[in-house]
Design a protein around this motif. Structure first.
Motif, mmCIF file in Angstrom:
data_model
loop_
_atom_site.group_PDB
_atom_site.id
_atom_site.type_symbol
_atom_site.label_atom_id
_atom_site.label_comp_id
_atom_site.label_asym_id
_atom_site.label_seq_id
_atom_site.Cartn_x
_atom_site.Cartn_y
_atom_site.Cartn_z
ATOM 1 N N GLN A 1 0.833 -1.200 0.000
ATOM 2 C CA GLN A 1 0.000 0.000 0.000
ATOM 3 C C GLN A 1 0.872 1.256 0.000
ATOM 4 N N GLU B 1 2.090 1.884 -3.423
ATOM 5 C CA GLU B 1 1.045 2.475 -4.265
ATOM 6 C C GLU B 1 0.940 3.979 -4.018
ATOM 7 N N ILE B 2 1.071 4.407 -2.766
ATOM 8 C CA ILE B 2 1.028 5.836 -2.447
ATOM 9 C C ILE B 2 2.237 6.535 -3.055
ATOM 10 N N LEU C 1 1.880 7.441 -6.584
ATOM 11 C CA LEU C 1 1.061 8.636 -6.818
ATOM 12 C C LEU C 1 1.886 9.916 -6.778
ATOM 13 N N ILE D 1 5.081 9.786 4.527
ATOM 14 C CA ILE D 1 3.969 8.860 4.775
ATOM 15 C C ILE D 1 4.059 8.372 6.212
ATOM 16 N N SER E 1 -5.304 4.047 8.772
ATOM 17 C CA SER E 1 -5.063 4.792 7.547
ATOM 18 C C SER E 1 -3.604 5.234 7.485
ATOM 19 N N VAL F 1 -0.465 11.358 4.728
ATOM 20 C CA VAL F 1 0.583 11.734 3.787
ATOM 21 C C VAL F 1 0.693 13.250 3.759
ATOM 22 N N TYR G 1 -3.243 14.482 3.793
ATOM 23 C CA TYR G 1 -3.967 13.520 2.961
ATOM 24 C C TYR G 1 -4.115 12.198 3.708
ATOM 25 N N PHE H 1 -5.210 8.217 3.463
ATOM 26 C CA PHE H 1 -5.471 7.056 2.615
ATOM 27 C C PHE H 1 -5.859 5.906 3.536
#
Length: 89
Positions: free
Chosen positions: A39, A42-43, A46, A53, A59, A62, A66, A68
């Protein structure tokens, strides 16, 4: 004598079950860590940096603003294709 044999048999079974259970628990922890790392990757894809992070309980935070949500492995596998067909529908 029979009681001693019976008792030693029960102890052996209990030890085997304990070993089996502890190995399964380690496998689940390893899978969970791998899922979290996937995961995070994947961030990063982006465009975010790893050092920005932060992993929270449910969750990822970020760049301080943010969120996620953490996803289960089945949710990640069921995401739509990354290469959608181009065109207007």
């Amino acid at each position: 004598m029979k009681n001693l044999t019976y008792l030693s048999g029960l102890c052996a079974i209990a030890i085997l079950l304990l070993l089996f259970y502890s190995c399964q628990k380690e496998m689940l922890v390893d899978q969970e860590k791998e899922n979290i790392e996937n995961q995070i990757k994947e961030i990063i894809k982006l465009g975010f940096k790893r050092e920005n992070i932060v992993e929270l309980k449910e969750s990822f935070l970020v760049e301080g603003c943010y969120y996620f949500p953490k996803e289960s492995k089945t949710e990640i596998e069921n995401q739509p294709n990354d290469n959608p067909k181009k065109g207007q529908f």
